[in-house]
Design a protein around this motif. Structure first.
Motif, mmCIF file in Angstrom:
data_model
loop_
_atom_site.group_PDB
_atom_site.id
_atom_site.type_symbol
_atom_site.label_atom_id
_atom_site.label_comp_id
_atom_site.label_asym_id
_atom_site.label_seq_id
_atom_site.Cartn_x
_atom_site.Cartn_y
_atom_site.Cartn_z
ATOM 1 N N PRO A 1 20.467 -104.365 20.712
ATOM 2 C CA PRO A 1 21.031 -103.931 21.922
ATOM 3 C C PRO A 1 21.655 -102.691 22.117
ATOM 4 C CG PRO A 1 21.298 -106.272 21.311
ATOM 5 C CD PRO A 1 20.525 -105.608 20.262
ATOM 6 N N ARG A 2 22.346 -102.235 21.110
ATOM 7 C CA ARG A 2 23.042 -100.971 21.243
ATOM 8 C C ARG A 2 22.195 -99.843 21.555
ATOM 9 N NH1 ARG A 2 23.606 -101.812 15.634
ATOM 10 N NH2 ARG A 2 22.594 -100.262 14.145
ATOM 11 N N TRP A 3 20.869 -99.861 21.278
ATOM 12 C CA TRP A 3 19.962 -98.728 21.767
ATOM 13 C C TRP A 3 19.768 -98.893 23.276
ATOM 14 C CZ3 TRP A 3 15.326 -100.368 17.994
ATOM 15 C CH2 TRP A 3 15.599 -100.271 16.672
ATOM 16 N N LEU A 4 20.059 -99.743 23.725
ATOM 17 C CA LEU A 4 20.248 -99.770 25.412
ATOM 18 C C LEU A 4 21.266 -99.332 26.156
ATOM 19 C CD1 LEU A 4 18.310 -103.224 25.353
ATOM 20 C CD2 LEU A 4 17.359 -100.897 25.133
ATOM 21 N N LEU A 5 22.348 -98.863 25.337
ATOM 22 C CA LEU A 5 23.486 -98.412 26.017
ATOM 23 C C LEU A 5 23.103 -97.365 27.080
ATOM 24 C CD1 LEU A 5 25.997 -98.486 22.974
ATOM 25 C CD2 LEU A 5 26.214 -99.917 24.885
ATOM 26 N N PRO A 6 22.538 -96.273 26.823
ATOM 27 C CA PRO A 6 22.340 -95.383 27.808
ATOM 28 C C PRO A 6 21.787 -95.867 29.216
ATOM 29 C CG PRO A 6 21.536 -94.442 25.646
ATOM 30 C CD PRO A 6 21.760 -96.035 25.442
ATOM 31 N N ILE A 7 21.087 -96.952 29.150
ATOM 32 C CA ILE A 7 20.548 -97.656 30.382
ATOM 33 C C ILE A 7 21.976 -98.486 31.016
ATOM 34 C CG2 ILE A 7 19.242 -99.420 31.202
ATOM 35 C CD1 ILE A 7 17.252 -98.878 28.893
ATOM 36 N N VAL A 8 22.300 -99.271 30.161
ATOM 37 C CA VAL A 8 23.684 -100.024 30.560
ATOM 38 C C VAL A 8 24.531 -99.237 31.224
ATOM 39 C CG1 VAL A 8 25.068 -101.857 30.014
ATOM 40 C CG2 VAL A 8 22.728 -101.804 29.223
ATOM 41 N N LEU A 9 25.211 -98.511 30.588
ATOM 42 C CA LEU A 9 26.312 -97.784 31.055
ATOM 43 C C LEU A 9 26.323 -97.385 32.508
ATOM 44 C CD1 LEU A 9 27.343 -97.674 28.160
ATOM 45 C CD2 LEU A 9 28.006 -95.399 28.486
ATOM 46 N N PRO A 10 25.319 -96.583 32.874
ATOM 47 C CA PRO A 10 25.293 -96.125 34.541
ATOM 48 C C PRO A 10 25.339 -97.400 35.424
ATOM 49 C CG PRO A 10 23.621 -94.901 33.172
ATOM 50 C CD PRO A 10 24.375 -95.857 32.225
ATOM 51 N N LEU A 11 24.440 -98.530 34.928
ATOM 52 C CA LEU A 11 24.654 -99.617 35.834
ATOM 53 C C LEU A 11 25.933 -100.265 35.826
ATOM 54 C CD1 LEU A 11 21.301 -101.198 34.686
ATOM 55 C CD2 LEU A 11 21.635 -100.349 36.488
ATOM 56 N N VAL A 12 26.855 -100.539 34.753
ATOM 57 C CA VAL A 12 27.944 -101.123 34.948
ATOM 58 C C VAL A 12 28.984 -100.033 35.352
ATOM 59 C CG1 VAL A 12 30.124 -101.629 33.308
ATOM 60 C CG2 VAL A 12 27.597 -102.207 32.593
ATOM 61 N N ILE A 13 28.934 -98.562 35.458
ATOM 62 C CA ILE A 13 29.744 -97.774 36.121
ATOM 63 C C ILE A 13 29.461 -97.925 37.643
ATOM 64 C CG2 ILE A 13 30.312 -95.552 36.477
ATOM 65 C CD1 ILE A 13 29.448 -95.098 33.552
ATOM 66 N N ALA A 14 28.259 -97.867 38.029
ATOM 67 C CA ALA A 14 27.965 -97.958 39.418
ATOM 68 C C ALA A 14 28.732 -99.451 39.990
ATOM 69 C CB ALA A 14 26.365 -98.065 39.693
ATOM 70 N N LEU A 15 28.454 -100.582 39.417
ATOM 71 C CA LEU A 15 28.967 -101.777 39.753
ATOM 72 C C LEU A 15 30.369 -101.778 40.130
ATOM 73 C CD1 LEU A 15 28.300 -104.765 40.348
ATOM 74 C CD2 LEU A 15 28.744 -105.105 37.784
ATOM 75 N N TYR A 16 31.146 -101.055 39.188
ATOM 76 C CA TYR A 16 32.644 -101.264 39.153
ATOM 77 C C TYR A 16 33.168 -100.022 40.222
ATOM 78 C CZ TYR A 16 33.042 -105.259 36.097
ATOM 79 O OH TYR A 16 33.152 -106.468 35.603
ATOM 80 N N LEU A 17 32.312 -99.047 40.229
ATOM 81 C CA LEU A 17 32.884 -97.993 41.471
ATOM 82 C C LEU A 17 32.741 -98.671 42.753
ATOM 83 C CD1 LEU A 17 31.081 -94.691 40.235
ATOM 84 C CD2 LEU A 17 33.416 -94.953 40.570
#
Length: 494
Positions: free
Chosen positions: A324-340
């Motif tokens: 799962p940690r290999w996918l952090l570059p994918i997940v970070l922008p999605l989480v940031i967008a959601l909480y923005l």
């Protein structure tokens, strides 16, 4: 609703800039948290985790490359070792400095377009990602460098899009270059940001400028040395490719790694999504305090582009294993967008509930790390002294080369820094001329001969050496009944 001013800021931001209290509070809490984490690690003590132990084997001074991991973390750890010695404090300090920088730099980046309150709440959403709140604190090293350079890259890119100034494009290039020698999957972030920016008129106008060209030039200059080393030493640089279990057979219609890819995304996204859903329900009647800025779309599209690209890559390459940690570059922008998007409309009650949830998670992380230290079979709880005593009783020549995995080798090096210890990476001992070799392995399968390990690490005398009788030892844990069996084999060049 508020509107953008000519320089790209919102009216709310202009007012917010005059009130630094939120910023001060954010950095105060952030700093106190990671200082407390350093203190906890020192108090708990014990053996080193695998990634921590790796640093004691893979920091023999400043080099262009050290093995399969890119060198930036090793360089910084080498510097801290020079100042504080090869100590647990130096190890914990770097790890937590990078995690601190991950939040701090993302906050600074988001401040290019949103008020401090929204930037703080959005930044703290990273703490809801398990591999950041828990695993990055408990075990990982190079992934922490990945997180910090991702945040630095986001910050440089956002400020470049806001101002278009040379200095911000140069900082973006610096962040890209550092990320390029932090972790291989880092490159997904700048690629995704650029592709997403090209689809947004306001961002595209800034991106398609001559000034932006300074960024890749600086990045290439930074990565040139390490990448040339990789080209000259492919056996060492690519020695961990096997982790992905790439299929050498004809591609299957549904690759085995596809389900792992989707599962990894779910594991990383489920908690941020659930918390966001609850917060949305609590604030569903609340009016957004600012208009939705196009930077939200930038993050959202970046995450979607990278998620699709990752899916295609897994499919085409027939990847068999994904962490799962290999996918952090994918997940970070999605989480940031959601909480923005969410933070702009949170009610007071929802905001307090959100901050309370984060505080509870922080307490659980501290409690979990404490329990993890003393649980039966915990890596930090292993007693290495019986192994040290056994090796000393063997009365080996002083120039004996010891080869072991990161966990065992690094913990031995911590106890006996005068011993010559190398990791068991492929070809890692090819330049060594030691005529005495001691092999240590946790692989207890009899069919895996330790003499084969000598050949795999590239010991020049592996095929013609005399090997003694294999020995074994079961290392105890300080708490609990489990043991860790090890195999030992001594070889002497003819």
């Amino acid at each position: 609703m508020t509107h953008l001013s000519p320089d790209g800021t919102t009216g709310a931001l202009a007012e917010d800039l005059a009130d630094p209290r939120t910023t001060r509070l954010f950095f105060l809490i952030l700093t106190l948290y990671f200082v407390a984490q350093i203190a906890l690690r020192l108090i708990l003590g014990g053996a080193l985790e695998t990634d921590e132990a790796e640093m004691l084997l893979m920091t023999p001074g400043l080099r262009w490359g050290y093995g399969p991991q890119l060198p930036l973390y090793n360089w910084l750890q080498t510097g801290l070792f020079a100042v504080f010695g090869e100590t647990l404090f130096a190890l914990s300090l770097l790890k937590n400095l990078l995690l601190w920088a991950t939040y701090a730099l993302l906050f600074v980046g988001l401040r290019a377009f949103v008020p401090a309150r929204i930037a703080a709440l959005s930044t703290l959403s990273l703490f809801l990602i398990p591999d950041i709140a828990w695993e990055a604190e408990r075990a990982t090293t190079h992934s922490n460098m990945l997180l910090a350079t991702i945040s630095a890259t986001i910050a440089g890119f956002l400020w470049s899009l806001r101002t278009g100034q040379w200095r911000h494009w140069a900082l973006f290039g610096l962040a890209m270059g550092l990320g390029g020698i932090a972790k291989y999957n880092f490159w997904a972030i700048p690629a995704g940001l650029v592709l997403a920016a090209l689809t947004i008129p306001e961002a595209r106008q800034r991106l398609l400028s001559l000034r932006a060209l300074i960024a890749p030039v600086i990045a290439v200059a930074i990565v040139a040395g390490p990448y040339l080393w990789m080209h000259a030493n492919p056996d060492l640089a690519l020695s961990s490719v096997g982790k992905m279990e790439l299929s050498e057979e004809a591609a299957r219609l549904i690759p085995e790694g596809l389900s792992l890819y989707l599962q990894g995304l779910v594991v990383l996204l489920i908690l941020p999504t659930l918390v966001a859903a609850v917060l949305w329900v609590l604030s569903r009647r609340q009016t957004a305090e600012t208009s939705v800025h196009w930077s939200v779309s930038l993050f959202q599209r970046t995450g979607m582009v990278l998620a699709l690209a990752g899916l295609i890559l897994v499919w085409i390459a027939d990847v068999g294993h994904i962490t799962p940690r290999w996918l952090l570059p994918i997940v970070l922008p999605l989480v940031i967008a959601l909480y923005l998007r969410l933070s702009a409309r949170l009610s007071r009650a929802a905001t307090l509930g959100y901050l309370g949830t984060l505080a509870l998670l922080a307490v659980l992380v501290f409690a979990g790390l404490s329990l993890d230290r003393y649980k039966d079979g915990a890596r930090r709880d292993l007693d290495f002294m019986p192994l040290v005593q056994m090796i000393e009783d063997m009365n080996l020549p002083e120039d004996t080369l010891i080869v072991a995995d990161f966990y065992v080798g690094g913990n031995l090096a911590r106890i006996h820094p005068d011993w010559r210890i190398l990791s068991d990476l492929p070809a890692g001992a090819r330049m060594e001329q030691a005529t005495q070799l001691l092999l240590l392995s946790r692989n207890m399968r009899a069919e895996q001969g330790l003499s084969q390990l000598a050949a795999r690490v590239g010991w020049p005398y592996a095929t013609e050496a005399d090997y003694g009788a294999e020995q074994q030892i079961a290392l105890p844990f300080h708490h609990g009944e489990k043991t860790l069996p090890l195999r030992l084999l001594h070889g002497t060049a003819r």
